[in-house]
Design a protein around this motif. Sequence first.
Motif, short mmCIF file in Angstrom:
data_model
loop_
_atom_site.label_atom_id
_atom_site.label_comp_id
_atom_site.label_asym_id
_atom_site.label_seq_id
_atom_site.Cartn_x
_atom_site.Cartn_y
_atom_site.Cartn_z
N LEU A 118 0.82 -1.20 0.00
CA LEU A 118 0.00 0.00 0.00
C LEU A 118 0.86 1.25 0.00
CD1 LEU A 118 -2.82 -0.98 2.51
CD2 LEU A 118 -2.91 -0.96 0.02
N HIS A 119 2.03 1.18 0.63
CA HIS A 119 2.94 2.32 0.72
C HIS A 119 4.33 1.88 0.27
CE1 HIS A 119 -0.30 3.41 3.50
NE2 HIS A 119 -0.08 4.62 3.04
N LEU A 120 4.92 2.66 -0.61
CA LEU A 120 6.23 2.34 -1.15
C LEU A 120 7.30 3.23 -0.52
CD1 LEU A 120 5.16 2.37 -4.90
CD2 LEU A 120 5.45 0.37 -3.45
N ARG B 204 7.13 8.04 2.30
CA ARG B 204 6.38 6.92 1.73
C ARG B 204 5.50 7.47 0.62
NH1 ARG B 204 9.60 4.93 4.38
NH2 ARG B 204 9.47 3.21 5.84
N ILE B 205 5.23 6.62 -0.35
CA ILE B 205 4.35 6.99 -1.46
C ILE B 205 3.25 5.96 -1.54
CG2 ILE B 205 4.25 7.33 -3.96
CD1 ILE B 205 7.40 7.87 -3.58
N ARG B 206 2.01 6.43 -1.52
CA ARG B 206 0.88 5.51 -1.66
C ARG B 206 0.95 4.85 -3.03
NH1 ARG B 206 -1.65 10.00 0.57
NH2 ARG B 206 -2.37 9.62 2.69
N ARG B 207 0.71 3.55 -3.08
CA ARG B 207 0.72 2.82 -4.35
C ARG B 207 -0.25 3.47 -5.34
NH1 ARG B 207 3.33 0.23 -8.08
NH2 ARG B 207 4.37 -1.03 -6.55
N THR B 208 -1.42 3.88 -4.85
CA THR B 208 -2.42 4.49 -5.74
C THR B 208 -1.91 5.82 -6.29
OG1 THR B 208 -3.55 5.46 -3.84
CG2 THR B 208 -4.43 3.38 -4.71
N ASP B 209 -1.24 6.63 -5.47
CA ASP B 209 -0.66 7.90 -5.94
C ASP B 209 0.42 7.64 -6.98
OD1 ASP B 209 -2.31 9.42 -4.33
OD2 ASP B 209 -0.80 9.70 -2.76
N PHE B 210 1.25 6.62 -6.74
CA PHE B 210 2.31 6.28 -7.68
C PHE B 210 1.72 5.83 -9.02
CE2 PHE B 210 5.33 3.09 -9.39
CZ PHE B 210 6.40 3.94 -9.64
N ASP B 211 0.73 4.95 -8.97
CA ASP B 211 0.10 4.46 -10.19
C ASP B 211 -0.58 5.60 -10.96
OD1 ASP B 211 0.99 1.87 -9.70
OD2 ASP B 211 -0.91 1.23 -8.83
N ASN B 212 -1.27 6.48 -10.24
CA ASN B 212 -1.92 7.63 -10.89
C ASN B 212 -0.89 8.57 -11.51
OD1 ASN B 212 -4.46 6.70 -10.18
ND2 ASN B 212 -4.54 7.92 -8.31
N TRP B 213 0.23 8.78 -10.82
CA TRP B 213 1.30 9.62 -11.34
C TRP B 213 1.86 9.04 -12.62
CZ3 TRP B 213 6.64 8.41 -11.48
CH2 TRP B 213 7.49 9.47 -11.79
N LEU B 214 2.11 7.72 -12.63
CA LEU B 214 2.61 7.08 -13.85
C LEU B 214 1.60 7.22 -14.98
CD1 LEU B 214 4.29 3.72 -12.74
CD2 LEU B 214 5.37 5.72 -13.77
N GLN B 215 0.33 7.04 -14.67
CA GLN B 215 -0.73 7.17 -15.68
C GLN B 215 -0.76 8.60 -16.26
OE1 GLN B 215 -2.78 4.64 -16.78
NE2 GLN B 215 -3.47 6.07 -18.33
#
Length: 66
Positions: free
Chosen positions: A10-12, A49-60
């Motif tokens: 959940l957090h990277l 830490r980076i939320r997985r959802t924030d990371f995925d949205n950023w990549l998108q």
Amino acid sequence: MSTATRPTQLHLTISDVCAELGIARSTFYDWRAAKKAPRCIKLPNGDLRIRRTDFDNWLQSLEDAA
């Protein structure tokens, strides 16, 4: 990396993000200083830490901009 092989954390950590993107830690901090990195959470001990959802949205968002 496909969704099937992507970690389910959940957090990277910064190390997780750098490893996934294949970048140096200094590159991540350069992006962060330029406000071009994904949103971070600063823990009381100073770690990020980076939320997985924030990371995925950023990549998108980068894919959409290309």
